[in-house]
Design an enzyme around this catalytic site. Structure first.
Site, mmCIF file in Angstrom:
data_model
loop_
_atom_site.group_PDB
_atom_site.id
_atom_site.type_symbol
_atom_site.label_atom_id
_atom_site.label_comp_id
_atom_site.label_asym_id
_atom_site.label_seq_id
_atom_site.Cartn_x
_atom_site.Cartn_y
_atom_site.Cartn_z
ATOM 1 N N CYS A 199 -86.919 10.672 15.226
ATOM 2 C CA CYS A 199 -86.720 11.864 16.058
ATOM 3 C C CYS A 199 -87.850 12.890 16.004
ATOM 4 O O CYS A 199 -88.463 13.179 17.025
ATOM 5 C CB CYS A 199 -85.412 12.547 15.672
ATOM 6 S SG CYS A 199 -84.008 11.636 16.292
HETATM 7 C C1 UDX Z 1 -83.774 14.935 12.574
HETATM 8 C C2 UDX Z 1 -83.029 16.288 12.700
HETATM 9 O O1 UDX Z 1 -82.864 16.849 11.394
HETATM 10 C C3 UDX Z 1 -81.675 16.069 13.369
HETATM 11 O O2 UDX Z 1 -81.026 17.309 13.564
HETATM 12 C C4 UDX Z 1 -81.886 15.366 14.709
HETATM 13 O O3 UDX Z 1 -80.639 15.074 15.315
HETATM 14 C C5 UDX Z 1 -82.667 14.081 14.524
HETATM 15 O O4 UDX Z 1 -83.902 14.350 13.852
HETATM 16 P P1 UDX Z 1 -83.626 12.827 10.923
HETATM 17 O O5 UDX Z 1 -84.814 12.291 11.651
HETATM 18 O O6 UDX Z 1 -82.474 11.913 10.683
HETATM 19 O O7 UDX Z 1 -83.014 14.108 11.690
HETATM 20 O O8 UDX Z 1 -84.095 13.315 9.473
HETATM 21 P P2 UDX Z 1 -84.490 14.710 8.818
HETATM 22 O O9 UDX Z 1 -83.564 14.958 7.691
HETATM 23 O O10 UDX Z 1 -84.654 15.778 9.799
HETATM 24 O O11 UDX Z 1 -85.917 14.357 8.186
HETATM 25 C C6 UDX Z 1 -87.014 14.031 9.026
HETATM 26 C C7 UDX Z 1 -88.254 13.827 8.200
HETATM 27 O O12 UDX Z 1 -88.673 15.072 7.640
HETATM 28 C C8 UDX Z 1 -88.095 12.871 7.021
HETATM 29 O O13 UDX Z 1 -89.233 12.043 6.942
HETATM 30 C C9 UDX Z 1 -88.016 13.780 5.813
HETATM 31 O O14 UDX Z 1 -88.498 13.176 4.638
HETATM 32 C C10 UDX Z 1 -88.924 14.921 6.249
HETATM 33 N N1 UDX Z 1 -88.627 16.192 5.582
HETATM 34 C C11 UDX Z 1 -87.437 16.821 5.777
HETATM 35 C C12 UDX Z 1 -89.595 16.771 4.751
HETATM 36 O O15 UDX Z 1 -90.685 16.221 4.561
HETATM 37 N N2 UDX Z 1 -89.309 17.975 4.156
HETATM 38 C C13 UDX Z 1 -88.136 18.629 4.345
HETATM 39 O O16 UDX Z 1 -87.964 19.709 3.782
HETATM 40 C C14 UDX Z 1 -87.153 18.019 5.183
#
Ligand code: UDX
Length: 445
Positions: free
Chosen positions: A271
């Site tokens: 996403c």
């Molecule tokens: C995301 C959105 O959070 C969600 O609301 C939407 O519907 C879909 O996209 P998702 O892709 O499942 O969800 O994962 P998310 O928890 O957002 O993490 C995305 C990426 O960001 C991951 O690679 C995670 O490791 C990274 N991340 C997240 C960080 O590097 N640091 C953070 O503090 C949070």
């Protein structure tokens, strides 16, 4: 209780299906992937997601959920249809709407045969204007009906996260309803209020604003992460500064909040990278350049490379040395490797002729071109064994319990790069060679 059909059985579709089914709604999941439909009907989840297995088993056994290939039956036997098909990126980064178009044509043809009022709800992530300018005309043409008087039309963006999809679907922190007309929005709100037992904060707005909420949300989350990573890279230049302490302090400001401030290996998944690109492509069509989002992407692209460089620095002469890479999934509790930082890091290390051994609790092999040399170990111990450096790329719970002794015992030389900030620097620095994203090189951090 209304009956619901869901078109598309990916993360969003299937999570939505089992959650409605578990609350007493009759659900038909319609997917053209026959193998997937068979898996669902035989109670085997097509992908890994916590709680999905048990919810799927219960839903199918109680006969509240079944999967079929046909769209007609799905629409004719239900009151509301959620369209949850994917909108992958085109080569130019735009949202590819071909699955949405096809789903709408099929739903529209089924609607033509239906007498009763039916609501069509688009859940797929689409650029602003898509529901009104693409979805509505296709439905009206194929159904020979008019949106509004004849059928309802809404856009209901989905905010679930992989790894907590069920929990997020059952208890969303907000619900956004984009409505074509008052009647559609009111009816969908009534249905969702009933499902969430009036506990979810719900906002009603027009279709375009609802579509934009999803892109704007993901753009903001991506921006927070790139901001944290940029601050982390500055912290690394300053002796004794630790980004995890800095972000804890920053996040306590209620205007900022602590979520999504974890510096690491960068954001991946299906996403954030796709939606930021799609938003930029959408803006470009309208003649706007998105300098902020451009920087967000640039920082993210550089972050995985930065982690690879931290590892290469530790190795000195990399050729022929072994690196243990802990974690392949783009985040914990999923088997998804789309846009995973692990792949970018592994690629950079393989290009430097490093032997890379990876371990992930659920991703057991990588069949992508260019990763033939990547070894997938079957245990943490096998992965660490005789390695010259270990890099933590996904913060799985299993990795958090490892102690300095585990690394010292198993590795050829105990060197750890913590790219997800799961270890206590003080504890590790005392026992082995340790570096971490956002950790200055001082010892009193
Ligand atoms: C995301 C959105 O959070 C969600 O609301 C939407 O519907 C879909 O996209 P998702 O892709 O499942 O969800 O994962 P998310 O928890 O957002 O993490 C995305 C990426 O960001 C991951 O690679 C995670 O490791 C990274 N991340 C997240 C960080 O590097 N640091 C953070 O503090 C949070």
């Amino acid at each position: 209780m209304q009956a619901i059909s869901i078109v598309g059985a990916g993360y969003v579709g299937l999570s939505t299906a089992v959650c409605f089914a578990s609350h007493g709604y009759r659900v038909i999941a319609s997917t053209h992937d026959k193998e997937k439909a068979e898996r669902i009907n035989s109670k085997r989840a097509p992908f890994y997601e916590p709680r999905l297995d048990e919810m799927l088993r219960e839903s199918v056994e109680s006969k509240m959920l079944r999967a079929i290939d046909a769209r007609d039956e799905a629409v004719l036997k239900t009151d509301v249809t959620f369209i949850t098909v994917g909108t992958p990126a085109t080569l130019q980064g735009k949202a590819d709407l071909r699955y949405v178009v096809r789903a709408c044509e099929e739903v529209g043809r089924a609607l033509k045969k239906k007498k009763a009022y039916h609501i069509v709800v688009l859940k797929s992530t689409v650029p602003p204007g898509t529901t009104r300018d693409v979805v509505k005309p296709i439905l009206e043409r194929t159904a020979d009906l008019s949106a509004g008087p004849d059928f309802g039309l809404c856009m209901n963006p989905e905010f679930l996260r992989q790894g907590s999809a069920i929990e997020d679907t059952l208890h969303p922190n907000r619900v956004v309803i984009g409505e074509y007309d008052e009647r559609s929005g009111k009816k969908l709100k009534e249905m969702l209020d009933n499902f969430y037992e009036h506990r979810a904060r719900t906002l009603r707005m027009n279709l375009e604003s609802a579509e934009m909420v999803k892109y704007a949300s993901n753009a903001f989350l991506a921006t927070k992460i790139s901001y944290a990573n940029e601050i982390a890279n500055i912290c690394e230049q300053v002796s004794a500064v630790d980004v995890s302490h800095v972000m804890a302090g920053v996040g306590l400001d209620a205007r900022i909040n602590p979520e999504f401030l974890n510096a690491g290996a960068g954001f991946g998944g299906s996403c954030l990278p796709k939606d930021v690109k799609a938003m930029r492509a959408f803006a470009a069509v309208h003649g706007y350049e998105t300098p902020l989002l451009g920087a967000v992407v640039a920082v993210n692209d550089a972050q995985a490379q930065h982690v690879a460089e931290l590892v290469l620095e530790k190795l000195g002469t990399p050729s022929g040395k072994k690196v243990a890479l802990l974690g392949l999934a783009f985040k914990p509790n999923t088997d998804d490797i789309r846009e995973a930082p692990s792949l970018k890091i592994a690629k950079a290390l393989l290009e430097a002729e490093v032997l890379v051994s990876a371990y992930d609790p659920v991703v057991k092999k990588i069949s992508l071109a260019g990763f033939e040399a990547l070894e997938c170990a079957n245990s943490i111990a096998a992965c660490l064994s005789d390695a010259h450096c270990c890099v933590v790329v996904t913060e799985w719970e299993q990795f958090k319990t490892l102690t300095p002794d585990d690394f010292i015992e198993l590795m050829a030389q105990p060197v750890v790069v913590d790219a997800r900030r799961i270890y206590d620097p003080q504890q590790f620095l005392q026992r082995l060679e340790f570096s971490a994203v956002g950790l200055g090189d001082g010892s009193d951090s």
